[in-house]
Design an enzyme around this catalytic site. Structure first.
Site, PDB file in Angstrom:
ATOM      1  CB  SER A 142      -1.131  -0.090   1.023  1.00 47.89           C
ATOM      2  OG  SER A 142      -1.509   1.171   1.660  1.00 47.89           O
ATOM      3  CE1 TYR A 169      -4.478  -2.735   5.317  1.00 49.40           C
ATOM      4  CE2 TYR A 169      -3.682  -0.155   4.932  1.00 49.40           C
ATOM      5  CZ  TYR A 169      -3.538  -1.628   4.008  1.00 49.40           C
ATOM      6  OH  TYR A 169      -4.574  -1.501   2.978  1.00 49.40           O
ATOM      7  CE  LYS A 173      -1.728  -4.301   3.380  1.00 48.34           C
ATOM      8  NZ  LYS A 173      -2.135  -5.723   2.131  1.00 48.34           N
TER       9      LYS A 173
END
Length: 358
Positions: A142, A169, A173
């Site tokens: 991302s 979140y 990643k």
């Protein structure tokens, strides 16, 4: 004995938004696909024996022979016993790893759940791959791995600063990328391509599959689409006082089908590469929230209601990418316009006002 196994690509989270569109692209290239998904982010069938609705629809999009190459296993990518069964049954050539929790707000409230599932589950997946000598992975990363850019830091390239993530979140990643980089350094048999998405939007041109978030959408475009079908009263725009052309946040929106093609492009070059590689997938063009609302309203044929709200903590004014490395090394470039993104999303949403539910 191994020659009797059916070969294929393992796709974790293959019933999700980007995963499902990538499954279509793989099947249309006659690549057998084994999807593993626990359906926490996707609509499950009422009948446990049936394929999830999105995979049923994929079989309608591709031809029957290609549809026969789609296999589904319900479960978690971090379930070691289940992975053992999959790697024993199939000759997996590569893993495309979409699986993981992905809601920014939820990750701030439940960080340990995100670290346990996303990072812990990926470690178990890697260990299962090692055990069965599967050393090729495409990782769904991302743009949130990048540090907050200043005006002079744009567009973001793969060499831009990463870390200092604004939510758990994004941190998952970032951590997984570091784990995969360290793995490739330690074991020269591994090849990992990490694809850093910017803002995926749109739907398949057939209108059969698209984004169907559970609950209140976290992202702009599915929320706008639900306003357009009157599931939501209005769009909340968080801040109109940014230093941008109209005061609203600017992002790099990329069509989900273009993103899916980015994965097949990465799969093509995996055998020619070694080690860990990152690529931005985006258009390199910034579009504001108000512009997207206007474009979508034009496709729908009416102005869509919105309200201006306070800024959200951690939101950035502008973010867009330099995707020239993906063009140079993967032969990939985004081809679809913002208008096509809106048209395809509206086709899916208007055909499926309640998503995959009846």
């Amino acid at each position: 004995m191994g020659s009797d196994k059916e070969q294929g690509v393992l796709v974790t989270g293959g019933a999700g938004f980007i995963g499902s569109h990538t499954v279509v692209e793989l099947l249309e290239r006659n690549v057998p696909v084994i999807v593993i998904d626990n359906m926490t982010n996707a609509t499950a069938s009422k009948d446990e024996e049936e394929l999830p609705p999105v995979l049923q629809r994929i079989k309608k999009i591709v031809n029957p022979q290609q549809g026969e190459k789609l296999h589904f296993i319900k479960g978690s990518f971090g379930d070691v016993e289940l992975l053992e069964k999959i790697f024993t049954k199939y000759a997996i050539s590569a893993v495309i790893h979409f699986g993981g929790f992905k809601a920014v707000g939820e990750s701030k409230e439940l960080p340990m759940m995100y670290y346990s599932n996303n990072v812990g589950g990926t470690l178990k997946l890697i260990q299962s791959m090692q055990k069965h000598n599967v050393t090729n992975m495409i990782f769904s990363s991302s743009a949130t791995v990048y540090s907050a850019p200043g005006p002079d830091d744009l567009p973001l390239s793969e060499k831009s600063l990463t870390g200092s993530c604004t939510c758990p979140y994004a941190s998952t990643k970032f951590f997984i990328e570091n784990i995969l980089r360290d793995l490739c350094y330690a074991d020269k048999n591994w090849t990992v391509i990490s694809l850093r998405y910017f803002n995926p939007v749109g739907a398949h041109a057939s209108g059969e599959i698209g984004e169907d978030p559970k609950g209140i959408p976290n992202n702009l475009m599915p929320f706008i689409a639900q306003v357009a079908v009157k599931r939501r009263e209005h769009l909340n725009i968080y801040g109109n006082d940014y230093q941008t052309k109209d005061g609203t946040g600017v992002r790099d929106y990329v069509h989900v089908v273009d993103l899916a093609k980015g994965h097949t492009a990465a799969l093509d070059v995996l055998p020619k590469k070694n080690g860990f590689h990152t690529y931005n997938l985006g258009t390199g063009i910034g579009t504001s929230v108000l512009e997207m609302l206007k474009y979508f309203g034009e496709v729908v044929g009416r102005e869509l209601p919105y309200k201006i709200c306070d800024r959200r903590p951690g939101d950035l004014a502008v973010m867009y990418c330099d995707a020239s490395l993906a063009e140079k090394e993967l032969g990939w470039t985004a081809t679809k316009s913002v208008k096509e993104m809106c048209e395809d999303l509206w086709k899916f949403q208007s055909k499926n006002p309640n998503g995959y539910l009846p």
